[in-house]
Scaffold this motif. Sequence first.
Motif, PDB file in Angstrom:
ATOM      1  N   HIS A  44       2.182  14.385 -14.032  1.00  0.00           N
ATOM      2  CA  HIS A  44       2.530  14.003 -12.676  1.00  0.00           C
ATOM      3  C   HIS A  44       3.600  12.922 -12.715  1.00  0.00           C
ATOM      4  CE1 HIS A  44       1.865  13.344  -8.500  1.00  0.00           C
ATOM      5  NE2 HIS A  44       1.534  12.068  -8.673  1.00  0.00           N
ATOM      6  N   HIS A  45       3.360  11.972 -13.612  1.00  0.00           N
ATOM      7  CA  HIS A  45       4.298  10.866 -13.744  1.00  0.00           C
ATOM      8  C   HIS A  45       5.673  11.389 -14.136  1.00  0.00           C
ATOM      9  CE1 HIS A  45       5.745   6.920 -14.605  1.00  0.00           C
ATOM     10  NE2 HIS A  45       6.280   7.435 -15.685  1.00  0.00           N
ATOM     11  N   ARG A  46       5.653  12.369 -15.049  1.00  0.00           N
ATOM     12  CA  ARG A  46       6.947  12.892 -15.493  1.00  0.00           C
ATOM     13  C   ARG A  46       7.695  13.557 -14.359  1.00  0.00           C
ATOM     14  NH1 ARG A  46       7.117  14.107 -21.641  1.00  0.00           N
ATOM     15  NH2 ARG A  46       6.328  12.064 -22.134  1.00  0.00           N
ATOM     16  N   ARG A  47       6.932  14.228 -13.547  1.00  0.00           N
ATOM     17  CA  ARG A  47       7.624  14.846 -12.415  1.00  0.00           C
ATOM     18  C   ARG A  47       8.279  13.749 -11.581  1.00  0.00           C
ATOM     19  NH1 ARG A  47       3.373  18.086 -12.439  1.00  0.00           N
ATOM     20  NH2 ARG A  47       2.309  16.992 -10.757  1.00  0.00           N
ATOM     21  N   ARG A  48       7.535  12.633 -11.490  1.00  0.00           N
ATOM     22  CA  ARG A  48       8.080  11.558 -10.686  1.00  0.00           C
ATOM     23  C   ARG A  48       9.310  10.949 -11.350  1.00  0.00           C
ATOM     24  NH1 ARG A  48       4.539   8.144 -11.097  1.00  0.00           N
ATOM     25  NH2 ARG A  48       2.566   9.126 -11.467  1.00  0.00           N
ATOM     26  N   MET A  49       9.229  10.834 -12.690  1.00  0.00           N
ATOM     27  CA  MET A  49      10.386  10.300 -13.403  1.00  0.00           C
ATOM     28  C   MET A  49      11.587  11.212 -13.170  1.00  0.00           C
ATOM     29  SD  MET A  49       9.808   7.520 -15.000  1.00  0.00           S
ATOM     30  CE  MET A  49      11.000   7.421 -16.316  1.00  0.00           C
TER      31      MET A  49
ATOM     32  N   VAL B 247       0.866  -1.184   0.000  1.00  0.00           N
ATOM     33  CA  VAL B 247       0.000   0.000   0.000  1.00  0.00           C
ATOM     34  C   VAL B 247       0.901   1.231   0.000  1.00  0.00           C
ATOM     35  CG1 VAL B 247      -1.935   1.134   1.136  1.00  0.00           C
ATOM     36  CG2 VAL B 247      -1.575  -1.322   1.472  1.00  0.00           C
ATOM     37  N   ARG B 248       0.710   2.060  -1.019  1.00  0.00           N
ATOM     38  CA  ARG B 248       1.547   3.269  -1.118  1.00  0.00           C
ATOM     39  C   ARG B 248       1.179   4.254   0.003  1.00  0.00           C
ATOM     40  NH1 ARG B 248      -0.091   7.426  -5.252  1.00  0.00           N
ATOM     41  NH2 ARG B 248      -1.058   8.128  -3.326  1.00  0.00           N
ATOM     42  N   PRO B 249       2.157   4.920   0.580  1.00  0.00           N
ATOM     43  CA  PRO B 249       1.798   5.945   1.576  1.00  0.00           C
ATOM     44  C   PRO B 249       1.144   7.143   0.882  1.00  0.00           C
ATOM     45  CG  PRO B 249       4.187   5.820   1.265  1.00  0.00           C
ATOM     46  CD  PRO B 249       3.596   4.774   0.394  1.00  0.00           C
ATOM     47  N   PHE B 250       0.476   7.966   1.646  1.00  0.00           N
ATOM     48  CA  PHE B 250      -0.089   9.193   1.070  1.00  0.00           C
ATOM     49  C   PHE B 250       1.056  10.091   0.621  1.00  0.00           C
ATOM     50  CE2 PHE B 250      -3.818   7.880   3.465  1.00  0.00           C
ATOM     51  CZ  PHE B 250      -4.827   8.169   2.564  1.00  0.00           C
TER      52      PHE B 250
ATOM     53  N   GLN C 289      -1.980   0.070 -10.482  1.00  0.00           N
ATOM     54  CA  GLN C 289      -2.427   1.280 -11.177  1.00  0.00           C
ATOM     55  C   GLN C 289      -1.252   2.257 -11.305  1.00  0.00           C
ATOM     56  OE1 GLN C 289      -5.051   3.352  -8.585  1.00  0.00           O
ATOM     57  NE2 GLN C 289      -5.274   5.120  -9.929  1.00  0.00           N
ATOM     58  N   THR C 290      -1.303   3.103 -12.307  1.00  0.00           N
ATOM     59  CA  THR C 290      -0.266   4.124 -12.479  1.00  0.00           C
ATOM     60  C   THR C 290      -0.134   4.974 -11.212  1.00  0.00           C
ATOM     61  OG1 THR C 290      -0.672   4.239 -14.831  1.00  0.00           O
ATOM     62  CG2 THR C 290       0.355   6.163 -13.861  1.00  0.00           C
ATOM     63  N   GLY C 291       1.096   5.173 -10.814  1.00  0.00           N
ATOM     64  CA  GLY C 291       1.342   6.048  -9.667  1.00  0.00           C
ATOM     65  C   GLY C 291       1.222   5.381  -8.308  1.00  0.00           C
ATOM     66  N   THR C 292       1.131   4.053  -8.283  1.00  0.00           N
ATOM     67  CA  THR C 292       0.978   3.394  -6.970  1.00  0.00           C
ATOM     68  C   THR C 292       2.311   2.905  -6.401  1.00  0.00           C
ATOM     69  OG1 THR C 292       0.342   1.420  -8.190  1.00  0.00           O
ATOM     70  CG2 THR C 292      -1.438   2.679  -7.135  1.00  0.00           C
ATOM     71  N   GLY C 293       3.393   3.095  -7.156  1.00  0.00           N
ATOM     72  CA  GLY C 293       4.711   2.800  -6.587  1.00  0.00           C
ATOM     73  C   GLY C 293       5.407   1.571  -7.151  1.00  0.00           C
ATOM     74  N   LYS C 294       5.038   1.140  -8.361  1.00  0.00           N
ATOM     75  CA  LYS C 294       5.705  -0.040  -8.947  1.00  0.00           C
ATOM     76  C   LYS C 294       7.186   0.266  -9.190  1.00  0.00           C
ATOM     77  CE  LYS C 294       2.887  -0.033 -12.436  1.00  0.00           C
ATOM     78  NZ  LYS C 294       1.976   1.067 -12.050  1.00  0.00           N
ATOM     79  N   THR C 295       7.415   1.419  -9.828  1.00  0.00           N
ATOM     80  CA  THR C 295       8.803   1.783 -10.133  1.00  0.00           C
ATOM     81  C   THR C 295       9.575   2.042  -8.845  1.00  0.00           C
ATOM     82  OG1 THR C 295       7.938   2.779 -12.129  1.00  0.00           O
ATOM     83  CG2 THR C 295      10.203   3.317 -11.574  1.00  0.00           C
ATOM     84  N   PHE C 296       8.887   2.621  -7.875  1.00  0.00           N
ATOM     85  CA  PHE C 296       9.539   2.862  -6.580  1.00  0.00           C
ATOM     86  C   PHE C 296       9.977   1.539  -5.963  1.00  0.00           C
ATOM     87  CE2 PHE C 296       9.535   3.479  -1.997  1.00  0.00           C
ATOM     88  CZ  PHE C 296      10.310   4.620  -1.874  1.00  0.00           C
ATOM     89  N   THR C 297       9.116   0.529  -6.030  1.00  0.00           N
ATOM     90  CA  THR C 297       9.472  -0.771  -5.459  1.00  0.00           C
ATOM     91  C   THR C 297      10.587  -1.443  -6.255  1.00  0.00           C
ATOM     92  OG1 THR C 297       7.258  -1.099  -4.574  1.00  0.00           O
ATOM     93  CG2 THR C 297       8.563  -3.074  -4.913  1.00  0.00           C
TER      94      THR C 297
HETATM   95  N1  LIG Z   1       6.335   3.203  -0.688  1.00  0.00           N
HETATM   96  C1  LIG Z   1       6.560   4.448  -1.077  1.00  0.00           C
HETATM   97  N2  LIG Z   1       7.172   5.317  -0.259  1.00  0.00           N
HETATM   98  C2  LIG Z   1       7.407   6.589  -0.637  1.00  0.00           C
HETATM   99  N3  LIG Z   1       7.050   7.091  -1.844  1.00  0.00           N
HETATM  100  C3  LIG Z   1       6.451   6.260  -2.706  1.00  0.00           C
HETATM  101  C4  LIG Z   1       6.169   4.916  -2.377  1.00  0.00           C
HETATM  102  N4  LIG Z   1       5.542   4.343  -3.426  1.00  0.00           N
HETATM  103  C5  LIG Z   1       5.462   5.295  -4.356  1.00  0.00           C
HETATM  104  N5  LIG Z   1       6.007   6.438  -3.938  1.00  0.00           N
HETATM  105  C6  LIG Z   1       6.072   7.686  -4.672  1.00  0.00           C
HETATM  106  O1  LIG Z   1       4.885   7.761  -5.441  1.00  0.00           O
HETATM  107  C7  LIG Z   1       5.144   8.276  -6.721  1.00  0.00           C
HETATM  108  C8  LIG Z   1       4.628   7.296  -7.781  1.00  0.00           C
HETATM  109  O2  LIG Z   1       5.391   6.120  -7.732  1.00  0.00           O
HETATM  110  P1  LIG Z   1       5.883   5.344  -9.045  1.00  0.00           P
HETATM  111  O3  LIG Z   1       6.356   6.254 -10.118  1.00  0.00           O
HETATM  112  O4  LIG Z   1       6.830   4.327  -8.569  1.00  0.00           O
HETATM  113  O5  LIG Z   1       4.522   4.714  -9.530  1.00  0.00           O
HETATM  114  P2  LIG Z   1       4.298   3.652 -10.709  1.00  0.00           P
HETATM  115  O6  LIG Z   1       3.279   2.717 -10.233  1.00  0.00           O
HETATM  116  O7  LIG Z   1       5.577   3.076 -11.157  1.00  0.00           O
HETATM  117  O8  LIG Z   1       3.710   4.559 -11.855  1.00  0.00           O
HETATM  118  P3  LIG Z   1       3.697   4.251 -13.468  1.00  0.00           P
HETATM  119  O9  LIG Z   1       2.790   3.123 -13.695  1.00  0.00           O
HETATM  120  O10 LIG Z   1       3.182   5.518 -14.014  1.00  0.00           O
HETATM  121  O11 LIG Z   1       5.105   3.983 -13.894  1.00  0.00           O
HETATM  122  C9  LIG Z   1       6.631   8.535  -6.784  1.00  0.00           C
HETATM  123  O12 LIG Z   1       6.877   9.886  -6.488  1.00  0.00           O
HETATM  124  C10 LIG Z   1       7.202   7.659  -5.696  1.00  0.00           C
HETATM  125  O13 LIG Z   1       8.400   8.204  -5.177  1.00  0.00           O
END
Ligand SMILES: Nc1ncnc2c1ncn2[C@@H]1O[C@H](COP(=O)(O)OP(=O)(O)OP(=O)(O)O)[C@@H](O)[C@H]1O
Length: 643
Positions: free
Chosen positions: A634-639, A111-114, A183-191
């Motif tokens: 939003h995603h790009r900012r994250r990238m 579960v992604r944090p807020f 789902q997009t933005g839930t932290g897959k790439t972060f993990t």
């Molecule tokens: N467990 C976590 N702790 C802290 N920040 C997190 C965590 N999971 C996600 N984030 C933050 O949430 C944002 C979205 O995460 P991320 O890009 O990994 O999502 P994604 O599922 O890979 O998205 P996409 O499908 O678009 O590639 C990023 O800014 C990331 O740093």
Amino acid sequence: MLISSETEEITLPSTEVKECSTSSPVGSNPDSLNGLPPPPDLPDSPSLSTIFCDVNVVPEHEKSQLEQSIHKLQGEIAELRLMLRSIDEKRRETLNKIIDIKGSIRVFCRVRPFLWTDKRRTPEPILSELDRVIVTSSGSRKEFGFDKIFHQEANQDDVFVDVEPILRSALDGHNVSILAYGQTGTGKTFTMDGTTVQPGIVPRALKELFQQVSSDKSFSYTFSMSMLEVYMGNLRDLLASKPALRTNETVSRCNLNIQTDPKGSVEIEGLTQVEIPDFAKARWWYTKGRRARSTSWTNVNEASSRSHCLTRIVISRRGDTPEAKPKISKLWMVDLGGSERLLKTGATGQTLDEGRAINLSLSALGDVIAALRRKKGHVPYRNSKLTQILKDSLGVGSKVLMLVHISPCQEDLEETICSLSFAKRAKAVDSSRGLPEDLKKLREKRISELEENMREVEEECQKLANQISKAEFLLSENRKLYSTAYGVPDESAEKNPENHEEDAKTHVIETPRVTQKPIQQSIHRSLPRFMSSTVASRERQSAAEKDIVTRARTFRPRARSSTQLSGFQSLSFSDNRFGSLLRHSVKNSRFKDTNGPAIESPKCNDSSSLKTTSLSRSKVVTSSDPNLRVKLGHHRRRMSDFV
Ligand SMILES: Nc1ncnc2c1ncn2[C@@H]1O[C@H](COP(=O)(O)OP(=O)(O)OP(=O)(O)O)[C@@H](O)[C@H]1O
């Protein structure tokens, strides 16, 4: 005489006469091996000494004593290796049993944090407990069970602890897939990738593989890496050397073919495979691949965020005898494309096509995993490129770990329920949930017994590995001494691959492509007929390649940028097992510290990729859908967090 495990440590210039010990050569004393102090941290070890003598005063009987000692040590090392091999076999069996009881397809939920951008509401719609997630929506309550749940507070270490055992399985010869879904933005790439300060599964796994093999005395391992992207059903090689834009090569690297041999082993034609001799090289290539992905994403617009990114490590494990066939296994680490509900986003045009492609492949993946879990006869691998690629790493004998990511937000609730339902389907049947209480208890008991067993066996392995290290050190010192004293060249030093400069080179192996003319004939000769591409498939491929060029041109960036990832620069994991021993004793050791700079590998062949330019940060979002546009921005900012 020369080196003793009993005398005080005296280190003198090799040919000067300082002192001649009267003690026996290293290893000739029974205590020199069996009574070894664990672990062999040699610089601090009081039991070792290095005393060099003038060769002219070495009596002949000491020469034969030294020879005997060398011989004896060789025998002892061989014996210890045999013992280690049989204990290691036990360890592997135990681990396999544990994984089989727990389930060879495991589904975790994170579960992604807020985030600061999220609108937080109370009460929160998601409640995560020990092994289940409870979702409350419009008065109804749904429960979803998992093998493990990582709550919002869980950090990257917590996740990796549960991923680690499956890596051991990969080293033991099983094909393994680790998949990040959500789902997009839930932290897959972060993990999977993580950040500079919080590295994710892939960098940690690479580090861990090298660490584990450095202490494995029973086998020798080699690793090679490939990275690819599946975009709109096409495969793109992320480690291919950078060709000039608009050449045919650019195109051909966008549409690789998948082949399956009669034994069911999958190979991808033309995919670049690089040898990774150490962690520094591994992270260099991984960074290169990640950069290629983000470049494609900027050049061909949203490609990478709308694609699956796959990292493959091929592990080759050899026994002691060179004639023994190496055991090959694959470790796939996959950052899947974001699952979106297209109706909700109202996507059109290119975005709609991309979304469809991702959803189709994800649903095909779900079907395959569900069929495997139900042990159904027919497994529908052929329904997508993704499942075709992973075919030999999802099925029987393989280990699968799926990490389903969900958002804690109210506005993502529908997507969250979709993701959780996907996970539920993947984990249906083969789970302890639904088992009668007494059977559940029995199962838990069996698992903890096996885990205890495993710990004991691992300790045993570690002890033996330490003894072997020590014995090898003594042997090499005796050999050196023998060679210095009697002018005999040290053959073992010459044979040692660590002394070979060649070892430092990176080898790029490329799986042959049937579409490349010069190679085509040899492929036709070497491949079974059914694996050669047909006229129709070649036509399909060239049509797809043209399509990709057209798309690439359509989406040529207004401001091209490339992101330089430096996610590993601050990685520092400590190898506390043999570090000090080897730093002090063995030159060019494979145990050496690999925490070098991230984008630096002078030995790598691809010099072009070593250039680090000043990179533009401007990014263009051209989604046809306004809602998605915000998301992608939003995603790009994250990238850009990785820049
Ligand atoms: N467990 C976590 N702790 C802290 N920040 C997190 C965590 N999971 C996600 N984030 C933050 O949430 C944002 C979205 O995460 P991320 O890009 O990994 O999502 P994604 O599922 O890979 O998205 P996409 O499908 O678009 O590639 C990023 O800014 C990331 O740093």
